[in-house]
Design an enzyme around this catalytic site. Structure first.
Site, mmCIF file in Angstrom:
data_model
loop_
_atom_site.group_PDB
_atom_site.id
_atom_site.type_symbol
_atom_site.label_atom_id
_atom_site.label_comp_id
_atom_site.label_asym_id
_atom_site.label_seq_id
_atom_site.Cartn_x
_atom_site.Cartn_y
_atom_site.Cartn_z
ATOM 1 N N ASP A 137 0.887 -1.167 0.000
ATOM 2 C CA ASP A 137 0.000 0.000 0.000
ATOM 3 C C ASP A 137 0.925 1.216 0.000
ATOM 4 O O ASP A 137 2.086 1.100 -0.369
ATOM 5 C CB ASP A 137 -0.921 -0.028 1.232
ATOM 6 C CG ASP A 137 -2.192 0.801 1.021
ATOM 7 O OD1 ASP A 137 -2.123 1.821 0.312
ATOM 8 O OD2 ASP A 137 -3.236 0.442 1.579
ATOM 9 N N HIS A 184 1.440 1.313 -3.351
ATOM 10 C CA HIS A 184 0.708 2.221 -4.237
ATOM 11 C C HIS A 184 1.501 3.496 -4.466
ATOM 12 O O HIS A 184 1.424 4.085 -5.536
ATOM 13 C CB HIS A 184 -0.654 2.565 -3.648
ATOM 14 C CG HIS A 184 -1.576 1.388 -3.571
ATOM 15 N ND1 HIS A 184 -2.711 1.393 -2.818
ATOM 16 C CD2 HIS A 184 -1.528 0.163 -4.156
ATOM 17 C CE1 HIS A 184 -3.328 0.236 -2.941
ATOM 18 N NE2 HIS A 184 -2.624 -0.526 -3.735
#
Length: 186
Positions: A15, A49
Site C-alpha cells: 500500500d 501504491h
C-alpha cells in the site's frame, strides 16, 4: 502530524509506504489542523501504491515535505510522490521538496497528482497544490514522468519545477507527461 523525521527505513507494504493525512471531509475541515514539516531521507521503498502519498484524507491541509536521498525500485511500486484528493475532500498542499532519488523502476509516474480521486468530479472543496520542486531525480523506467490529473480550465496545481532530472524508458515516450489543471509547470 508535525515535525516528523523518517530516516533509514525499509518499506515493502503493498500500500502507500508513507501516507500523510490531516482528516477526511468535514472532520478535517472542522479541526483545521495541517500536517506539516515531514522529512523522509535515506529510505528504501519497494512494493506499494506510492512511496510517499499525501492524502486522500487531507482536508485539513499539508505543508512542508522533504524527501531526499532515497532509493525506490519495484515493478509493483506504482508512484513515487503521489498527491490524491477530490472536490469533496479538498485541502491545500504546499511546499513539496524532492531531491536525490534513485528510482530503478516504478509502474506509473514519478510525480503523480490525482484531484478526482475515487472518481469524484464534483464538490464544494476543490483541492489546491502550490510550490513543488523536484531536483536530481533519476528514474530508469515508468509509464509517465509527471502525471497531473486536475480539472480542465482551472489551475489547481501551481508552480511545479522539475530540474536536473532524468526519466528514462518512459512508456509514453511521445508524450511523457500528462498535465491537466496546472499552471507554471517547468
Amino acid at each position: 502530524s508535525k515535525n516528523i523525521l523518517i530516516e533509514n527505513c525499509y518499506f515493502n507494504t503493498g500500500d502507500d509506504c508513507i501516507a500523510i493525512k490531516s482528516g477526511k471531509n468535514g472532520d478535517g475541515r472542522r479541526r483545521n489542523i495541517k500536517s506539516e514539516n515531514i522529512i523522509v531521507r535515506n529510505c528504501i521503498m519497494k512494493d506499494g501504491h506510492a512511496a510517499v502519498a499525501i492524502g486522500s484524507e487531507i482536508s485539513g491541509g499539508f505543508k512542508n515535505l522533504w524527501v531526499e536521498d532515497c532509493e525506490m525500485d519495484s515493478p509493483n511500486l506504482e508512484r513515487i510522490i503521489r498527491i490524491k484528493s477530490n472536490p469533496l475532500r479538498g485541502g491545500h498542499i504546499e511546499n513539496i521538496f524532492v531531491r536525490n532519488l534513485d528510482i530503478k523502476e516504478c509502474e506509473k509516474a514519478i510525480f503523480y497528482v490525482e484531484l478526482k480521486y475515487e472518481k469524484q468530479f464534483e464538490g464544494e472543496h476543490m483541492p489546491s497544490i502550490d510550490n513543488v520542486q523536484i531536483t536530481n531525480v533519476n528514474s530508469q523506467k515508468s509509464e509517465y514522468g509527471v502525471y497531473i490529473d486536475g480539472f480542465e480550465g482551472e489551475a489547481q496545481v501551481k508552480n511545479v519545477l522539475i530540474k536536473d532530472c532524468n526519466f528514462d524508458n518512459v512508456k509514453h515516450a511521445e508524450n511523457p507527461n500528462l498535465i491537466v489543471g496546472a499552471e507554471n509547470v517547468r
